[in-house]
Design a protein around this motif. Structure first.
Motif, mmCIF file in Angstrom:
data_model
loop_
_atom_site.group_PDB
_atom_site.id
_atom_site.type_symbol
_atom_site.label_atom_id
_atom_site.label_comp_id
_atom_site.label_asym_id
_atom_site.label_seq_id
_atom_site.Cartn_x
_atom_site.Cartn_y
_atom_site.Cartn_z
ATOM 1 N N GLY A 61 0.817 -1.207 0.000
ATOM 2 C CA GLY A 61 0.000 0.000 0.000
ATOM 3 C C GLY A 61 0.845 1.248 0.000
ATOM 4 N N VAL A 62 0.189 2.363 -0.277
ATOM 5 C CA VAL A 62 0.859 3.658 -0.310
ATOM 6 C C VAL A 62 0.031 4.648 0.496
ATOM 7 C CG1 VAL A 62 -0.280 4.234 -2.497
ATOM 8 C CG2 VAL A 62 1.717 5.542 -1.780
ATOM 9 N N THR A 111 -5.138 0.842 -12.834
ATOM 10 C CA THR A 111 -6.349 0.209 -12.320
ATOM 11 C C THR A 111 -7.236 1.279 -11.701
ATOM 12 O OG1 THR A 111 -7.202 -1.513 -10.853
ATOM 13 C CG2 THR A 111 -5.316 -0.272 -10.064
ATOM 14 N N ARG A 112 -8.540 0.997 -11.650
ATOM 15 C CA ARG A 112 -9.480 2.006 -11.140
ATOM 16 C C ARG A 112 -9.173 2.373 -9.700
ATOM 17 N NH1 ARG A 112 -11.329 5.739 -9.622
ATOM 18 N NH2 ARG A 112 -13.473 6.506 -9.521
ATOM 19 N N ARG A 113 -9.038 1.364 -8.834
ATOM 20 C CA ARG A 113 -8.685 1.621 -7.438
ATOM 21 C C ARG A 113 -7.440 0.824 -7.087
ATOM 22 N NH1 ARG A 113 -11.378 5.532 -5.632
ATOM 23 N NH2 ARG A 113 -13.566 5.714 -6.220
ATOM 24 N N PHE A 114 -6.659 1.359 -6.194
ATOM 25 C CA PHE A 114 -5.448 0.686 -5.752
ATOM 26 C C PHE A 114 -5.295 0.913 -4.249
ATOM 27 C CE2 PHE A 114 -4.620 4.737 -7.845
ATOM 28 C CZ PHE A 114 -3.966 5.471 -6.870
ATOM 29 N N PRO A 115 -4.571 0.040 -3.538
ATOM 30 C CA PRO A 115 -4.462 0.157 -2.077
ATOM 31 C C PRO A 115 -3.734 1.429 -1.668
ATOM 32 C CG PRO A 115 -2.964 -1.514 -2.908
ATOM 33 C CD PRO A 115 -3.822 -1.111 -4.063
ATOM 34 N N SER A 116 -4.486 2.375 -1.193
ATOM 35 C CA SER A 116 -3.925 3.713 -0.958
ATOM 36 C C SER A 116 -4.662 4.394 0.180
ATOM 37 C CB SER A 116 -4.037 4.555 -2.233
ATOM 38 O OG SER A 116 -5.370 4.522 -2.729
ATOM 39 N N GLN A 117 -3.989 5.355 0.768
ATOM 40 C CA GLN A 117 -4.554 6.134 1.866
ATOM 41 C C GLN A 117 -4.042 7.559 1.788
ATOM 42 O OE1 GLN A 117 -4.399 6.203 6.780
ATOM 43 N NE2 GLN A 117 -3.920 4.302 5.697
ATOM 44 N N VAL A 118 -4.917 8.502 2.040
ATOM 45 C CA VAL A 118 -4.530 9.902 2.202
ATOM 46 C C VAL A 118 -4.734 10.272 3.661
ATOM 47 C CG1 VAL A 118 -5.345 12.271 1.802
ATOM 48 C CG2 VAL A 118 -4.821 10.798 -0.137
#
Length: 425
Positions: free
Chosen positions: A216-217, A251-258
């Protein structure tokens, strides 16, 4: 082993061990809490000191390093941090970066050929150093070191969106535990205030080639007040960066967090709809309105405490339950002269507020406060280990009570928040 008490005898309260329960007493006191989680709390609370024998095991070609200085020594590179035997990462701080009123640190040493964490000549656990990513040491086409664009932990990577928090532009508005502005870091208006998108794209292209490590990022940075409405420029920065990441992941969604300032409903919907972002965090920092107003005056002036909570509830509606977290800098609630004086009272208030948040679908995390000598709170002292374990267990129990999963910030994606690490047991 070296005598840390002798080495640091003038730099901390030498009687603190007589006033608090020891690590071993706390482990025995809480049999339903993993010893690894208790150790994580305490090491992140007290920091570490590396012996020469431990530093001799550092391999710059393998390990992730940070340039610092230990007592009476010139600057040198030391390990960025440690991993416990069960895989729990420790986000530690070298003792010399701590205030003089703190407790003596844990010792990282070599015993019988093994790298260990020790305290008062007793081995606590075996440990390993973090391994650096393969892209460290490389540069972008602009000549920017890639490790300045993207940082890494054992299981995730972090994008530094901005190097300056605009709350520090107004005297007295920066969060009192934070050293970003208090320490004289002045990036506002400079070319390196914000991440460069070409640097980000090239670094991410290199990073995704590393197989089997990163899951993840997270994108984070200082608050940016400017724009057509407050925090609009901050929002635009996150959207642009996430769109760059989308080009890499395809890809439409990717493992990420803001992890940003608390955005309003319209801004949250843009962040979700225009990017591949999957989860969102905005930190209240302290679960008490009175202390929030004192400790985080810039936040309070821009977004009052109750409005910050309302924006968290709106974020759950946008991103979904289990995809929104908020956190505290656990321990700042004891800062003098206005903080709590009773640990029992602080636990009660924290858990009451935490229950209000979890009942609205907001997940919880807590970061262990490490007093920074460059911050306004440079001469403060953190609470006991017992307090941290009570908060750790209380937060986890509340998330279970309200059915909030921990996967957005789990041990596999982050690992630095002790309450979320319960799920690995």
């Amino acid at each position: 082993m070296i005598d840390l008490q002798e080495r640091f005898r003038k730099k901390y309260d030498a009687e603190w061990r007589k006033k608090e329960e020891s690590l071993w007493e706390i482990i025995e006191k809480y049999p339903d809490v993993s010893p690894f989680i208790i150790i994580q709390n305490d090491v992140q609370r007290r920091g570490v000191f590396y012996t020469d024998a431990a530093l001799a095991l550092v391999d710059p070609e393998i390990h992730q390093l940070t340039k610092v200085s230990q007592t009476g020594e010139a600057e040198r590179f030391v390990p960025t941090s440690l991993i416990l035997r069960d895989g729990t990462p420790l986000v530690t701080q070298l003792w010399e970066a701590r205030t003089i009123t703190q407790r003596d640190p844990y010792l990282v040493d070599v015993v019988d050929g093994e790298l260990v964490l020790a305290d008062q000549d007793r081995v606590v656990e075996t440990v390993e150093y973090w391994e650096k990513p393969k892209f460290f040491g490389r540069t972008t086409s602009r000549g920017t070191p890639m490790e300045q664009v993207v940082d890494a932990r054992p299981q995730r990577y972090s994008v530094r969106m901005s190097n300056y928090c605009h709350f520090w532009t107004h005297p007295g508005h920066g969060c009192k535990y934070c050293a970003i502005g208090a320490g004289g870091v002045k990036f506002k208006g400079t070319s390196n205030e914000r991440v460069d998108e070409q640097d980000l794209f090239e670094t991410m292209q290199a990073l995704v080639k590393e197989k089997g490590r990163f899951v993840g990022v997270i994108l984070t940075g200082g608050s940016i007040l400017s724009g057509t409405e407050p925090f609009e420029d901050e929002l635009e920065g996150y959207i642009s960066a996430l769109q760059v990441l989308g080009r890499v992941f395809r890809t439409r969604r990717f493992p990420s967090q803001v992890n940003s300032t608390a955005l309003n409903r319209r801004q949250l919907e843009r962040l979700y709809n225009e990017t591949g972002l999957s989860s969102y965090t905005t930190d209240l920092e302290v679960f008490n309105e009175r202390l929030y107003n004192w400790i985080c005056p810039g936040k309070a002036a821009s977004i009052p405490y109750q409005e910050w909570k309302n924006r968290l509830y709106q974020a759950v509606e946008v991103f979904g339950k289990g995809q929104v977290n908020t956190g505290i800098v656990s321990g700042v609630e004891f800062a003098t002269p206005y903080g709590f004086t009773s640990e029992d009272e602080a636990v009660k208030v924290n858990l009451e507020e935490a229950e209000d948040l979890t009942s609205h679908g907001v997940g919880l995390k807590h970061d262990i406060w490490r007093v920074d000598p460059k911050s306004i709170f440079f001469n403060q002292k953190t609470p006991s280990l017992d307090y941290y374990v009570r908060i750790t267990k209380g937060f986890y129990d509340l998330m279970r009570k309200y059915g909030i999963p921990t996967y957005m910030d789990s041990y596999r994606k982050c690992g630095m928040h002790p309450n979320i690490n319960f799920d690995r047991i």
